[in-house]
Design a protein around this motif. Structure first.
Motif, PDB file in Angstrom:
ATOM      1  N   PRO A 142       0.817  -1.220   0.000  1.00  0.00           N
ATOM      2  CA  PRO A 142       0.000   0.000   0.000  1.00  0.00           C
ATOM      3  C   PRO A 142       0.849   1.267   0.000  1.00  0.00           C
ATOM      4  CG  PRO A 142      -0.807  -1.559   1.634  1.00  0.00           C
ATOM      5  CD  PRO A 142       0.504  -2.093   1.142  1.00  0.00           C
ATOM      6  N   GLY A 143       0.576   2.168  -0.928  1.00  0.00           N
ATOM      7  CA  GLY A 143       1.244   3.468  -0.933  1.00  0.00           C
ATOM      8  C   GLY A 143       2.731   3.406  -1.137  1.00  0.00           C
ATOM      9  N   GLN A 144       3.216   2.499  -1.950  1.00  0.00           N
ATOM     10  CA  GLN A 144       4.659   2.383  -2.153  1.00  0.00           C
ATOM     11  C   GLN A 144       5.000   2.359  -3.638  1.00  0.00           C
ATOM     12  OE1 GLN A 144       7.109  -1.380  -1.744  1.00  0.00           O
ATOM     13  NE2 GLN A 144       7.751  -0.358   0.146  1.00  0.00           N
ATOM     14  N   ASP A 390       2.364   8.402 -10.192  1.00  0.00           N
ATOM     15  CA  ASP A 390       3.241   7.866  -9.157  1.00  0.00           C
ATOM     16  C   ASP A 390       2.646   8.113  -7.787  1.00  0.00           C
ATOM     17  OD1 ASP A 390       3.931  10.636  -8.541  1.00  0.00           O
ATOM     18  OD2 ASP A 390       5.206  10.567 -10.320  1.00  0.00           O
ATOM     19  N   LEU A 391       3.469   8.024  -6.760  1.00  0.00           N
ATOM     20  CA  LEU A 391       3.001   8.181  -5.389  1.00  0.00           C
ATOM     21  C   LEU A 391       2.453   9.584  -5.121  1.00  0.00           C
ATOM     22  CD1 LEU A 391       2.782   6.707  -2.666  1.00  0.00           C
ATOM     23  CD2 LEU A 391       5.081   7.513  -2.120  1.00  0.00           C
ATOM     24  N   ARG A 392       2.785  10.546  -5.925  1.00  0.00           N
ATOM     25  CA  ARG A 392       2.282  11.910  -5.763  1.00  0.00           C
ATOM     26  C   ARG A 392       1.043  12.172  -6.618  1.00  0.00           C
ATOM     27  NH1 ARG A 392       5.190  10.913  -2.187  1.00  0.00           N
ATOM     28  NH2 ARG A 392       7.270  11.730  -1.827  1.00  0.00           N
ATOM     29  N   GLY A 393       0.593  11.167  -7.398  1.00  0.00           N
ATOM     30  CA  GLY A 393      -0.593  11.339  -8.218  1.00  0.00           C
ATOM     31  C   GLY A 393      -0.270  11.417  -9.695  1.00  0.00           C
ATOM     32  N   SER A 689      -0.031  21.297   1.118  1.00  0.00           N
ATOM     33  CA  SER A 689       0.537  20.037   0.631  1.00  0.00           C
ATOM     34  C   SER A 689       0.344  18.900   1.637  1.00  0.00           C
ATOM     35  CB  SER A 689       2.023  20.216   0.306  1.00  0.00           C
ATOM     36  OG  SER A 689       2.744  20.645   1.444  1.00  0.00           O
ATOM     37  N   ALA A 690       0.427  19.206   2.924  1.00  0.00           N
ATOM     38  CA  ALA A 690       0.229  18.166   3.935  1.00  0.00           C
ATOM     39  C   ALA A 690      -1.203  17.651   3.913  1.00  0.00           C
ATOM     40  CB  ALA A 690       0.587  18.694   5.318  1.00  0.00           C
ATOM     41  N   ASP A 691      -2.149  18.530   3.691  1.00  0.00           N
ATOM     42  CA  ASP A 691      -3.544  18.093   3.613  1.00  0.00           C
ATOM     43  C   ASP A 691      -3.742  17.140   2.435  1.00  0.00           C
ATOM     44  OD1 ASP A 691      -6.332  18.065   4.180  1.00  0.00           O
ATOM     45  OD2 ASP A 691      -6.669  19.548   2.611  1.00  0.00           O
ATOM     46  N   ILE A 692      -3.000  17.328   1.368  1.00  0.00           N
ATOM     47  CA  ILE A 692      -3.130  16.468   0.193  1.00  0.00           C
ATOM     48  C   ILE A 692      -2.435  15.127   0.396  1.00  0.00           C
ATOM     49  CG2 ILE A 692      -2.396  16.213  -2.222  1.00  0.00           C
ATOM     50  CD1 ILE A 692      -2.993  19.180  -2.589  1.00  0.00           C
ATOM     51  N   TYR A 693      -1.248  15.139   1.011  1.00  0.00           N
ATOM     52  CA  TYR A 693      -0.436  13.924   1.038  1.00  0.00           C
ATOM     53  C   TYR A 693      -0.429  13.181   2.370  1.00  0.00           C
ATOM     54  CZ  TYR A 693       1.005  15.198  -3.616  1.00  0.00           C
ATOM     55  OH  TYR A 693       0.985  15.492  -4.955  1.00  0.00           O
ATOM     56  N   TRP A 694      -0.917  13.788   3.443  1.00  0.00           N
ATOM     57  CA  TRP A 694      -1.064  13.057   4.706  1.00  0.00           C
ATOM     58  C   TRP A 694      -2.519  12.641   4.930  1.00  0.00           C
ATOM     59  CZ3 TRP A 694       3.366  15.641   4.036  1.00  0.00           C
ATOM     60  CH2 TRP A 694       4.515  15.197   4.683  1.00  0.00           C
ATOM     61  N   HIS A 695      -3.454  13.395   4.414  1.00  0.00           N
ATOM     62  CA  HIS A 695      -4.872  13.083   4.563  1.00  0.00           C
ATOM     63  C   HIS A 695      -5.356  12.345   3.321  1.00  0.00           C
ATOM     64  CE1 HIS A 695      -5.383  16.689   7.540  1.00  0.00           C
ATOM     65  NE2 HIS A 695      -4.820  15.632   8.106  1.00  0.00           N
ATOM     66  N   VAL A 696      -5.770  11.105   3.506  1.00  0.00           N
ATOM     67  CA  VAL A 696      -6.190  10.267   2.385  1.00  0.00           C
ATOM     68  C   VAL A 696      -7.708  10.350   2.239  1.00  0.00           C
ATOM     69  CG1 VAL A 696      -6.120   7.960   1.377  1.00  0.00           C
ATOM     70  CG2 VAL A 696      -4.246   8.736   2.857  1.00  0.00           C
ATOM     71  N   ARG A 697      -8.157  10.794   1.082  1.00  0.00           N
ATOM     72  CA  ARG A 697      -9.592  10.922   0.835  1.00  0.00           C
ATOM     73  C   ARG A 697     -10.205   9.594   0.396  1.00  0.00           C
ATOM     74  NH1 ARG A 697      -7.141  15.724   2.199  1.00  0.00           N
ATOM     75  NH2 ARG A 697      -8.766  17.310   2.485  1.00  0.00           N
ATOM     76  N   ASN A 698     -11.517   9.521   0.536  1.00  0.00           N
ATOM     77  CA  ASN A 698     -12.257   8.372   0.042  1.00  0.00           C
ATOM     78  C   ASN A 698     -12.119   8.299  -1.478  1.00  0.00           C
ATOM     79  OD1 ASN A 698     -13.934   6.142   0.048  1.00  0.00           O
ATOM     80  ND2 ASN A 698     -15.822   7.352   0.043  1.00  0.00           N
ATOM     81  N   ASN A 699     -11.828   7.112  -1.992  1.00  0.00           N
ATOM     82  CA  ASN A 699     -11.617   6.916  -3.434  1.00  0.00           C
ATOM     83  C   ASN A 699     -10.518   7.829  -3.976  1.00  0.00           C
ATOM     84  OD1 ASN A 699     -13.727   4.976  -3.625  1.00  0.00           O
ATOM     85  ND2 ASN A 699     -15.229   6.650  -3.662  1.00  0.00           N
ATOM     86  N   SER A 700      -9.449   7.958  -3.220  1.00  0.00           N
ATOM     87  CA  SER A 700      -8.343   8.838  -3.599  1.00  0.00           C
ATOM     88  C   SER A 700      -7.731   8.407  -4.925  1.00  0.00           C
ATOM     89  CB  SER A 700      -7.257   8.807  -2.514  1.00  0.00           C
ATOM     90  OG  SER A 700      -6.089   9.475  -2.940  1.00  0.00           O
ATOM     91  N   ILE A 702      -4.848   9.636  -5.679  1.00  0.00           N
ATOM     92  CA  ILE A 702      -3.413   9.741  -5.383  1.00  0.00           C
ATOM     93  C   ILE A 702      -2.950   8.436  -4.746  1.00  0.00           C
ATOM     94  CG2 ILE A 702      -1.650  10.960  -4.051  1.00  0.00           C
ATOM     95  CD1 ILE A 702      -3.373  13.467  -4.288  1.00  0.00           C
ATOM     96  N   TYR A 703      -3.572   8.087  -3.617  1.00  0.00           N
ATOM     97  CA  TYR A 703      -3.240   6.832  -2.942  1.00  0.00           C
ATOM     98  C   TYR A 703      -4.248   5.753  -3.357  1.00  0.00           C
ATOM     99  CZ  TYR A 703      -0.215   9.645   0.084  1.00  0.00           C
ATOM    100  OH  TYR A 703       0.757  10.475   0.570  1.00  0.00           O
ATOM    101  N   GLU A 704      -4.068   5.219  -4.535  1.00  0.00           N
ATOM    102  CA  GLU A 704      -4.972   4.184  -5.019  1.00  0.00           C
ATOM    103  C   GLU A 704      -4.759   2.887  -4.229  1.00  0.00           C
ATOM    104  OE1 GLU A 704      -4.155   3.903  -9.168  1.00  0.00           O
ATOM    105  OE2 GLU A 704      -5.252   5.739  -9.672  1.00  0.00           O
ATOM    106  N   ARG A 705      -5.854   2.251  -3.885  1.00  0.00           N
ATOM    107  CA  ARG A 705      -5.839   0.977  -3.148  1.00  0.00           C
ATOM    108  C   ARG A 705      -5.148   1.119  -1.783  1.00  0.00           C
ATOM    109  NH1 ARG A 705      -4.069  -0.092  -8.151  1.00  0.00           N
ATOM    110  NH2 ARG A 705      -1.963  -0.546  -7.428  1.00  0.00           N
ATOM    111  N   TYR A 706      -5.152   2.325  -1.226  1.00  0.00           N
ATOM    112  CA  TYR A 706      -4.559   2.554   0.093  1.00  0.00           C
ATOM    113  C   TYR A 706      -5.624   2.311   1.150  1.00  0.00           C
ATOM    114  CZ  TYR A 706      -1.301   4.737   3.421  1.00  0.00           C
ATOM    115  OH  TYR A 706      -0.414   4.986   4.446  1.00  0.00           O
TER     116      TYR A 706
END
Length: 836
Positions: A142-144, A390-393, A689-700, A702-706
């Motif tokens: 996840p997330g790698q 990639d990991l940043r979207g 940027s922290a809100d985007i990359y530390w907070h994972v949204r529903n159906n993100s 960016i972080y797919e399958r996280y």
């Protein structure tokens, strides 16, 4: 006052006086000498204009101070294993310690995977013969993301066999790597690694360019200027080369100067494209297709027929002629505005014989798109889809020789809250502050009586927990001020107490764990403290030498004090100190003027705005391209790259800059405003940027399958749902919440909180250990969406919820918690009164 009619020579003379005052610390510092230094430093800044200029790039902005930190704090040098390596050959301090590319500087074996750096969009590895260029891919973890060195395109020169690569230059958005000539002097090949460039460019000074890979060239796939060519070792003249490779199922382009000639050789598992003669000029390589046939292992998961790259490839070709060598960043904040404009001006160069009128082509990620103008964002989204996710979207093409990014800033409200305290909650805060019912930290004692534990009062401890508790007391003072209590005797006692506790650290001549100025890298570090108290029979003390400073325990033990002397977490630690100093300074201007240079030294360590500062690197932790910061320092290189755990503490560190500027503004409006604006910009970047990359949204996307809703440690190559000290969900959520300050609300988006909160509450409820300092974090997150529920949550906290005995709670108080509830939008009864 500023001296009318001062000349440049006056400025130089003043600065010489400032640096030559004979009061450098040995065993003590003369109070008189420090006073003179403060007066001269103030005159120099007022007369000579040494303010951080918002309109200039880092190389042009004036430094906050010109004072040599060795004047205030004893100087120290790192031993061999802590010194800069050969990658910094030819450079002296100040040097970067936390930059996005530090893996390349710290890796012991150049070319090994620990040395990878994420240029974005490419992962690259620097070796002694050139640069390995790879497209990262998402793994099953996840997330790698990871990379495959066997699929790398190597960019080098025929003459370079084993020449030590080195950092030729760097700025906020780029690193230029150089390979020296045969005499080891000037760089004969340089590769500017510019963030967001879909091309990798190499510049040659009399060397023969060579492109190679350990892959097999697909039969009949070589084209030159759009025409099929044979890869048979015979010279081929052209400017645009296209190649397909079997193992990666990718297409790569080479762009060369007009009139250049090349030879191509291919066999199974080996391919080379080499210029026929040395070049004085540049070439560019770029990935054109991530999935040519549909058979690739890493980037063909969503197709069986291959990815249609026609439009994207056409854009690459159209814009290939000019390249960025670096960038200059400037920013402006109009008076009275809560929106900043940051400009990235790319340093643009062009290939010989190519169209120089076409703008640069760069890539933007989800963190950038909301910051662009509507017109620029629409144009970017209309461009062909790039092959980079990639990991940043998903990366999006942006054409232009400069970018303008607009950040919403924290409101200019001074050291108070964004909105006034709700009247119906005022008395409850006053009861916690000065009542007799206790404030959940030490029996029946109210928060006005809070003091640090004895060892921390004496400075016998680490900088992190000391800083947290100093800032705790500072928040209590700031809230008491908001409540109109500043004329009460207890208020003055609190301010004096906080000033005394800070001076234990600022007064280097007597500090048990003194700050030191590290000349090796250019930074402020702490000596470290080996705690002792005679088995409880004497006052605590540090049982270690402080002189010579090289024997300080933190200088030899990279794990002591969270790695502070090795540049870990400086913004976390020092942000607390700066905030505490800001609150004292707000109420004691004479204290601020006396200790200004000391506090400025702490600020300059992690938030220096100017490349003209001869003692500290520019914004040590900040990644200007991504907006957030990196906490890891110089101990070593990691395959996962740089990392940062507590985004909320990073946010606090930049809020502290603003808060200190508010205090300085009372005696020096120009300098105060510069600090306030720079702090607001750094804060806005970090928060966004922290809100985007530390907070994972529903159906993100960016972080797919996280499977998680929050990131605990963000690495370059992974988002981990854990901390350095545990994986329990309430710990992961809690570390991303503390400390709670007025600026926290910009980070805690209500929609995300509503998504995350149920899991957060449940995890805390199921584990009794959550009550050991963590349970309050759940209450304060709940306040973002449900103030009444948060009130109930606070009422159910244990009696020691804010005890200093717990690592998670020693930086917060009941007063601060109630204030947070009382200043939520649902609780406010009137609009905020803005700071004048």
């Amino acid at each position: 006052q500023a001296i009318p009619g001062s000349s440049p020579s006056d400025c130089l003379a003043s600065r010489f006086l400032l640096h030559s005052l004979p009061c450098r610390r040995t065993m003590w510092i003369s109070t008189f000498c420090l006073s003179v230094a403060g007066i001269v430093g103030s005159l120099v800044r007022q007369t000579c204009g040494t303010y951080a200029s918002s309109e200039a790039g880092a190389e042009d902005r004036d430094p906050l101070s010109t004072l040599n930190p060795g004047f205030l704090f004893e100087e120290v040098q790192h031993a061999a294993d802590g010194k800069p390596g050969g990658f910094f050959h030819g450079h002296e301090a100040p040097l970067p310690t936390n930059a996005w590319w530090m893996n390349a500087a710290l890796v012991k074996d150049p070319g090994s995977q620990e040395g990878n750096i994420f240029q974005m969009p490419y992962t690259v590895l620097v070796d002694d013969a050139g640069l390995n260029v790879m497209q990262p891919f998402m793994t099953n973890a996840p997330g790698q993301q990871h990379f495959d060195q066997g699929l790398a395109i190597h960019l080098g020169a025929s003459e370079i066999k084993a020449r030590n690569a080195r950092a030729a230059s760097w700025d906020e958005l780029s690193l230029t790597v150089g390979w020296p000539d045969s005499e080891g002097k000037s760089d004969a090949m340089e590769i500017p690694l510019v963030r967001g460039s879909p091309y990798i460019t190499a510049e040659f000074n009399g060397l023969t360019p060579k492109l190679s890979t350990r892959q097999t060239l697909l039969k009949d796939s070589l084209t030159v200027d759009g025409e099929p060519q044979r890869c048979d070792g015979k010279p081929i003249q052209g400017t645009w080369f296209s190649m397909d490779f079997e193992q990666s199922d990718t297409t790569w382009f080479l762009f060369a100067p007009a009139g250049s000639s090349w030879t191509c050789t291919a066999e199974v598992g080996a391919w080379e494209l080499t210029a026929t003669e040395p070049l004085n000029g540049a070439v560019r390589v770029a990935l054109a297709n991530k999935c040519k046939t549909g058979r690739g292992a890493h980037h063909c998961t969503d197709t069986r027929t291959g990815w249609n790259s026609t439009d994207y490839a056409a854009m690459l070709l159209k814009h290939a002629g000019c390249f960025p060598r670096g960038a200059k960043i400037s920013y402006s904040i109009p008076t009275g505005s809560d929106v900043s404009e940051t400009t990235w001006d790319w340093d643009r160069q062009c290939l010989d014989g190519w169209n120089e009128e076409v703008p640069l082509l760069q890539l933007a990620w989800p963190v950038h798109l909301p910051l662009l103008s509507d017109e620029e964002r629409t144009a970017a989204l209309d461009n062909p889809t790039s092959p980079f996710h990639d990991l940043r979207g998903q990366a999006v093409l942006v054409a232009g020789n400069s970018w303008k990014l607009h950040h919403k800033l924290f409101p200019d409200v001074g050291q108070g809250s964004v909105r006034p305290i709700a009247e119906d909650m005022r008395q409850g805060i006053l009861d916690a502050l000065k009542g007799n019912s206790g404030a959940l930290w030490n029996g029946s004692m109210p928060d006005k009586d809070f003091d640090l534990p004895l060892n921390y009062q004496l400075g016998v401890g680490d900088t992190y927990f000391s800083g947290k508790m100093l800032a705790r007391l500072a928040r209590i003072i700031a809230i008491a001020d908001e409540l109109g209590e500043s004329q009460e005797p207890y208020f003055t006692a609190m301010v004096d107490r906080l000033g005394d506790r800070l001076e234990v650290w600022l007064n280097a001549s007597s500090a048990p764990n003194p700050f030191l100025f590290d000349k090796t890298w250019g930074g402020l570090v702490a000596c470290g403290c080996m705690y002792a108290d005679c088995g409880g029979t004497c006052d605590p003390y540090c049982a270690n030498p402080t002189s010579p400073p090289e024997q300080c325990p933190a200088m030899v033990d990279a794990g002591m004090n969270f790695g502070n002397a090795w540049y870990n977490d400086h913004h976390f630690h020092y942000g607390y100190f700066v905030y505490a100093a800001a609150v004292v300074a707000q109420h004691k201007p004479e204290w601020e003027q006396k200790w200004r240079e000391h506090v400025f030294t702490i600020i300059r360590d992690y938030a220096n705005p100017s490349a003209a500062d001869q003692h500290f690197p520019v914004t040590r932790q900040k990644d200007w391209f991504m907006g957030f910061s990196w906490a890891s320092g110089i101990k070593g290189a990691w395959t996962l790259g740089r990392n940062q755990e507590s985004a909320s503490e990073s946010i606090n560190s930049y809020y502290a800059l603003y808060a200190y500027g508010v205090a300085v503004n009372k005696t020096n409006a120009t300098l105060g405003r510069q600090l306030m604006d720079f702090g607001r910009l750094m804060l806005a970047m970090e928060t966004h940027s922290a809100d985007i990359y530390w907070h994972v949204r529903n159906n993100s996307d960016i972080y797919e399958r996280y499977p998680y809703k929050i990131v605990g440690i963000l690495w370059v190559n992974q988002g981990e749902h854990q901390t350095w000290f545990g994986t329990t969900p309430y710990i992961v959520g809690g570390i991303e919440l503390l400390p709670i300050v007025p600026a926290s609300e910009e980070f805690l988006d209500p929609e995300w909180v509503a998504y995350h909160l149920p899991d957060f509450k449940e995890a805390c409820k199921l584990d009794p250990k959550c009550d050991e300092g963590w349970s309050w974090t759940v209450c304060l997150e709940e306040a973002v969406v449900d103030v009444n529920g948060a009130k109930q949550c606070l009422q159910e906290l244990p009696e020691d919820a804010f005890s200093t005995a717990y690592a998670a709670s020693n930086g917060n108080s009941l007063t601060n918690a109630l204030h947070w509830l009382a200043t939520r939008p649902q609780s406010a009864t009137a609009p905020a009164v803005l700071y004048p």
